[in-house]
Scaffold this motif. Structure first.
Motif, PDB file in Angstrom:
ATOM      1  N   VAL A  26      58.842  50.076  53.327  1.00  0.00           N
ATOM      2  CA  VAL A  26      59.363  51.232  54.119  1.00  0.00           C
ATOM      3  C   VAL A  26      60.167  50.909  55.732  1.00  0.00           C
ATOM      4  O   VAL A  26      58.380  50.533  56.256  1.00  0.00           O
ATOM      5  CB  VAL A  26      59.064  52.392  53.931  1.00  0.00           C
ATOM      6  CG1 VAL A  26      59.365  54.272  54.586  1.00  0.00           C
ATOM      7  CG2 VAL A  26      58.230  52.826  52.685  1.00  0.00           C
ATOM      8  N   ASP A  27      61.137  50.693  56.337  1.00  0.00           N
ATOM      9  CA  ASP A  27      61.160  50.276  57.914  1.00  0.00           C
ATOM     10  C   ASP A  27      61.225  51.276  58.806  1.00  0.00           C
ATOM     11  O   ASP A  27      60.971  52.627  58.563  1.00  0.00           O
ATOM     12  CB  ASP A  27      62.416  49.300  57.999  1.00  0.00           C
ATOM     13  CG  ASP A  27      62.763  47.824  56.937  1.00  0.00           C
ATOM     14  OD1 ASP A  27      61.965  47.675  56.449  1.00  0.00           O
ATOM     15  OD2 ASP A  27      63.978  47.907  56.360  1.00  0.00           O
ATOM     16  N   ASP A  28      61.137  51.188  60.019  1.00  0.00           N
ATOM     17  CA  ASP A  28      60.871  51.120  61.195  1.00  0.00           C
ATOM     18  C   ASP A  28      59.863  52.462  61.621  1.00  0.00           C
ATOM     19  O   ASP A  28      59.895  52.975  62.415  1.00  0.00           O
ATOM     20  CB  ASP A  28      62.650  52.429  60.670  1.00  0.00           C
ATOM     21  CG  ASP A  28      63.268  52.041  60.163  1.00  0.00           C
ATOM     22  OD1 ASP A  28      63.530  50.440  60.610  1.00  0.00           O
ATOM     23  OD2 ASP A  28      64.597  52.298  60.161  1.00  0.00           O
ATOM     24  N   TYR A  29      58.519  51.963  60.715  1.00  0.00           N
ATOM     25  CA  TYR A  29      57.304  52.961  61.465  1.00  0.00           C
ATOM     26  C   TYR A  29      57.297  51.820  62.867  1.00  0.00           C
ATOM     27  O   TYR A  29      57.390  50.806  63.189  1.00  0.00           O
ATOM     28  CB  TYR A  29      56.073  53.005  60.637  1.00  0.00           C
ATOM     29  CG  TYR A  29      56.340  54.039  59.855  1.00  0.00           C
ATOM     30  CD1 TYR A  29      55.861  55.429  59.842  1.00  0.00           C
ATOM     31  CD2 TYR A  29      57.342  53.304  58.726  1.00  0.00           C
ATOM     32  CE1 TYR A  29      56.412  55.996  58.621  1.00  0.00           C
ATOM     33  CE2 TYR A  29      56.901  54.617  57.045  1.00  0.00           C
ATOM     34  CZ  TYR A  29      56.628  55.518  57.344  1.00  0.00           C
ATOM     35  OH  TYR A  29      56.093  56.657  56.681  1.00  0.00           O
ATOM     36  N   GLY A  30      57.015  52.846  64.046  1.00  0.00           N
ATOM     37  CA  GLY A  30      56.348  52.648  65.533  1.00  0.00           C
ATOM     38  C   GLY A  30      58.198  52.623  66.242  1.00  0.00           C
ATOM     39  O   GLY A  30      57.708  52.367  67.318  1.00  0.00           O
ATOM     40  N   ASN A  31      58.449  52.866  65.513  1.00  0.00           N
ATOM     41  CA  ASN A  31      60.397  52.489  66.459  1.00  0.00           C
ATOM     42  C   ASN A  31      60.230  54.536  66.976  1.00  0.00           C
ATOM     43  O   ASN A  31      60.296  55.152  66.192  1.00  0.00           O
ATOM     44  CB  ASN A  31      61.464  52.616  65.463  1.00  0.00           C
ATOM     45  CG  ASN A  31      63.048  52.493  66.213  1.00  0.00           C
ATOM     46  OD1 ASN A  31      62.692  52.467  67.722  1.00  0.00           O
ATOM     47  ND2 ASN A  31      63.480  53.286  65.634  1.00  0.00           N
ATOM     48  N   VAL A  32      61.052  53.908  68.601  1.00  0.00           N
ATOM     49  CA  VAL A  32      60.962  55.447  68.824  1.00  0.00           C
ATOM     50  C   VAL A  32      62.823  55.585  69.063  1.00  0.00           C
ATOM     51  O   VAL A  32      63.328  54.771  69.832  1.00  0.00           O
ATOM     52  CB  VAL A  32      61.192  55.846  70.271  1.00  0.00           C
ATOM     53  CG1 VAL A  32      61.520  57.134  70.643  1.00  0.00           C
ATOM     54  CG2 VAL A  32      59.501  55.728  71.002  1.00  0.00           C
ATOM     55  N   ARG A  33      63.032  57.278  68.605  1.00  0.00           N
ATOM     56  CA  ARG A  33      64.901  56.907  68.031  1.00  0.00           C
ATOM     57  C   ARG A  33      65.085  58.559  68.313  1.00  0.00           C
ATOM     58  O   ARG A  33      65.424  58.160  69.652  1.00  0.00           O
ATOM     59  CB  ARG A  33      65.276  57.497  66.814  1.00  0.00           C
ATOM     60  CG  ARG A  33      66.205  56.898  67.080  1.00  0.00           C
ATOM     61  CD  ARG A  33      66.332  55.217  66.358  1.00  0.00           C
ATOM     62  NE  ARG A  33      68.811  55.616  66.083  1.00  0.00           N
ATOM     63  CZ  ARG A  33      68.929  54.631  64.823  1.00  0.00           C
ATOM     64  NH1 ARG A  33      68.388  53.639  64.990  1.00  0.00           N
ATOM     65  NH2 ARG A  33      70.125  54.664  64.424  1.00  0.00           N
ATOM     66  N   VAL A 174      67.745  57.105  78.439  1.00  0.00           N
ATOM     67  CA  VAL A 174      66.786  57.156  79.092  1.00  0.00           C
ATOM     68  C   VAL A 174      65.898  58.625  79.670  1.00  0.00           C
ATOM     69  O   VAL A 174      64.406  58.572  79.374  1.00  0.00           O
ATOM     70  CB  VAL A 174      66.612  55.682  80.110  1.00  0.00           C
ATOM     71  CG1 VAL A 174      65.539  55.799  80.804  1.00  0.00           C
ATOM     72  CG2 VAL A 174      66.985  54.206  78.882  1.00  0.00           C
ATOM     73  N   LYS A 175      67.092  59.191  79.695  1.00  0.00           N
ATOM     74  CA  LYS A 175      66.581  60.377  80.749  1.00  0.00           C
ATOM     75  C   LYS A 175      65.946  61.433  79.774  1.00  0.00           C
ATOM     76  O   LYS A 175      65.460  62.173  79.986  1.00  0.00           O
ATOM     77  CB  LYS A 175      67.791  60.691  81.436  1.00  0.00           C
ATOM     78  CG  LYS A 175      68.411  60.407  82.536  1.00  0.00           C
ATOM     79  CD  LYS A 175      69.620  60.571  83.642  1.00  0.00           C
ATOM     80  CE  LYS A 175      70.332  60.144  84.661  1.00  0.00           C
ATOM     81  NZ  LYS A 175      71.161  60.865  84.638  1.00  0.00           N
ATOM     82  N   ASN A 176      66.440  61.391  78.667  1.00  0.00           N
ATOM     83  CA  ASN A 176      65.735  62.182  77.411  1.00  0.00           C
ATOM     84  C   ASN A 176      65.007  61.461  76.526  1.00  0.00           C
ATOM     85  O   ASN A 176      64.644  61.466  75.071  1.00  0.00           O
ATOM     86  CB  ASN A 176      67.042  62.570  76.712  1.00  0.00           C
ATOM     87  CG  ASN A 176      68.054  63.776  77.511  1.00  0.00           C
ATOM     88  OD1 ASN A 176      67.467  64.538  77.772  1.00  0.00           O
ATOM     89  ND2 ASN A 176      68.593  63.183  77.647  1.00  0.00           N
ATOM     90  N   ARG A 177      64.507  60.182  76.985  1.00  0.00           N
ATOM     91  CA  ARG A 177      63.206  59.133  76.214  1.00  0.00           C
ATOM     92  C   ARG A 177      63.855  59.270  75.025  1.00  0.00           C
ATOM     93  O   ARG A 177      62.884  59.559  73.846  1.00  0.00           O
ATOM     94  CB  ARG A 177      62.265  60.287  75.867  1.00  0.00           C
ATOM     95  CG  ARG A 177      61.227  60.634  77.891  1.00  0.00           C
ATOM     96  CD  ARG A 177      60.053  60.905  77.298  1.00  0.00           C
ATOM     97  NE  ARG A 177      59.130  60.569  76.373  1.00  0.00           N
ATOM     98  CZ  ARG A 177      58.315  58.995  76.614  1.00  0.00           C
ATOM     99  NH1 ARG A 177      58.243  58.760  78.049  1.00  0.00           N
ATOM    100  NH2 ARG A 177      57.357  58.656  76.675  1.00  0.00           N
ATOM    101  N   SER A 178      65.357  58.858  74.542  1.00  0.00           N
ATOM    102  CA  SER A 178      66.033  58.818  73.408  1.00  0.00           C
ATOM    103  C   SER A 178      66.008  57.373  73.446  1.00  0.00           C
ATOM    104  O   SER A 178      66.908  56.936  74.699  1.00  0.00           O
ATOM    105  CB  SER A 178      66.045  59.357  72.484  1.00  0.00           C
ATOM    106  OG  SER A 178      65.445  61.063  73.027  1.00  0.00           O
ATOM    107  N   LEU A 179      66.188  56.252  72.081  1.00  0.00           N
ATOM    108  CA  LEU A 179      67.524  55.960  71.892  1.00  0.00           C
ATOM    109  C   LEU A 179      68.342  55.750  70.933  1.00  0.00           C
ATOM    110  O   LEU A 179      67.749  55.516  69.669  1.00  0.00           O
ATOM    111  CB  LEU A 179      67.172  54.311  72.278  1.00  0.00           C
ATOM    112  CG  LEU A 179      67.537  52.907  72.418  1.00  0.00           C
ATOM    113  CD1 LEU A 179      68.351  53.460  73.223  1.00  0.00           C
ATOM    114  CD2 LEU A 179      66.786  51.375  72.452  1.00  0.00           C
ATOM    115  N   ALA A 180      69.284  56.523  70.929  1.00  0.00           N
ATOM    116  CA  ALA A 180      70.757  56.914  69.611  1.00  0.00           C
ATOM    117  C   ALA A 180      71.779  56.952  69.852  1.00  0.00           C
ATOM    118  O   ALA A 180      72.057  57.364  71.062  1.00  0.00           O
ATOM    119  CB  ALA A 180      69.838  57.800  69.059  1.00  0.00           C
ATOM    120  N   GLY A 181      72.067  56.750  68.657  1.00  0.00           N
ATOM    121  CA  GLY A 181      73.380  57.237  69.089  1.00  0.00           C
ATOM    122  C   GLY A 181      74.504  55.638  69.810  1.00  0.00           C
ATOM    123  O   GLY A 181      76.425  56.563  70.208  1.00  0.00           O
TER     124      GLY A 181
END
Length: 374
Positions: A26-33, A174-181
């Protein structure tokens, strides 16, 4: 008929066993999205198009995510009395959003996962209070076994270039502590989520240090050295395999038909199967069962997975089940987690009922079994 043919064809070649072995990769544990539902709303209000299920529902595992998952895995035991277990291909590092903001978005900073959990426990105690402690308890109880998925789940080259270009999408993230889209990497051969993607082959030299740093961070975060590896987005250049081997990696999972970028948009292909050994003496394992219950592909993912497991066992192969954390993530939408866990529960019960002699093992254990079977 076509699906049945494919299920059988992909299991013909490779290592065989009479044992009924089931491995969940199962991939992606520990990853911030996504940081939160509020962060997702702000990204969408800022004009971002969040289309994939990862961009809409994936978030760092919460305490409740882990509680529900561990209860589900504990609900069944194999012939030896062991619970089901996830081999969690995990990241030990993420973006350090605060430091990037403090640099006026001029530099890319990263932080270890344990630090990220500490920050989130202070910022969102309802979701992350005790989450990291619970993860370590799950490891000790044999319910989850983290393995190396690269240092981060993003392409650092792309992140640095976008910071310097003041890319609106990245700055809003970055301003919303995310990394998506992120909509475009700017390169035809580079996905922004693929840490080891590149344009020119010479760029792989810089990635050697990322492997060293990632393996060191992993040991510091989880307290042990991983021996199994799968790269983010399944992409890694052959020149990096000796580096992984030297760092202690023994087994890597790979696609049956691998598409390998050699630089400047030129690709080669190779054929992989479970039990294959690379020229660098890394053991290969191929995931031969797909289980993505929150992806709108099959109407009945449990049935589809059972058919694939049956085909694997028919050919004397371990059932190596491919999945992603997003299927069991509820931070953004609890209904997403409920649907994924409901399917997982049914799948585990179905496996146990059909194959009482089943053995739930980790990828590490599969590697050891194959090593001993010489």
């Amino acid at each position: 008929m076509k699906r049945d043919i494919i299920n059988n064809l992909k299991n013909i070649v490779g290592w065989r066993t009479k044992r009924k072995l089931v491995v969940f990769c199962v991939d992606d544990y520990g990853n911030v999205r996504l940081n939160s539902a509020e962060s997702r709303q702000k990204l969408e209000e800022g004009g971002m198009k969040l289309k994939s299920r990862f961009d809409k529902y994936d978030a760092l595992e919460t305490r409740e995510d882990l509680e529900v998952l561990f209860n589900t895995l504990s609900s069944v035991t194999d012939i030896h009395g062991n619970p089901a277990v996830f081999t969690a291909f995990a990241m030990p590092s993420n973006l350090d959003f605060e430091s990037i903001i403090q640099s006026d978005f001029n530099q890319c900073f990263c932080e270890r996962l344990d630090i990220t959990f500490d920050k989130l426990e202070a910022l969102q105690p309802a979701s992350y209070g005790g989450a990291w402690k619970l993860m370590k308890e799950g490891i000790d109880k044999g319910l989850i076994c983290p393995q190396f998925h690269g240092r981060e789940h993003f392409n650092k080259k792309i992140i640095v270039e976008k910071l310097l270009a003041r890319d609106k999408e990245l700055l809003l993230n970055v301003k919303n502590r995310s990394l998506a889209g992120i909509s475009d990497s700017g390169y035809s051969t580079i996905s922004w989520t693929a840490a080891f993607d590149f344009w020119h082959a010479s760029e792989n030299r810089a990635l050697i240090n990322d492997i060293h740093l990632g393996m060191n961070d992993f040991k510091m975060v989880y307290g042990f050295s991983p021996i199994c590896f799968t790269p983010p987005a399944t992409v890694v250049h052959d020149s990096l395999l000796p580096v992984l081997k030297k760092e202690g990696i023994k087994m890597m999972d790979a696609k049956t038909i691998g598409k390998n970028h050699q630089g400047l948009g030129k690709f080669t292909r190779n054929y992989n199967y479970t039990g294959k050994t690379t020229g660098n003496n890394l053991k290969i394992v191929v995931r031969n069962v797909m289980f993505e219950p929150t992806m709108k592909y099959h109407t009945d993912w449990v049935k589809a997975a059972m058919e694939q497991i049956n085909a694997a066992f028919r050919w004397g192969k371990p059932a190596v089940i491919s999945s992603h954390r997003v299927n069991f993530a509820g931070q953004i939408d609890a209904e997403n987690r409920r649907a994924g866990i409901q399917s997982l529960t049914l799948l585990l019960k179905s496996i146990k009922q059909r194959w009482p002699e089943v053995e739930f093992i980790t990828a590490n254990q599969l590697n050891k079994i194959m090593e001993d079977d010489v």
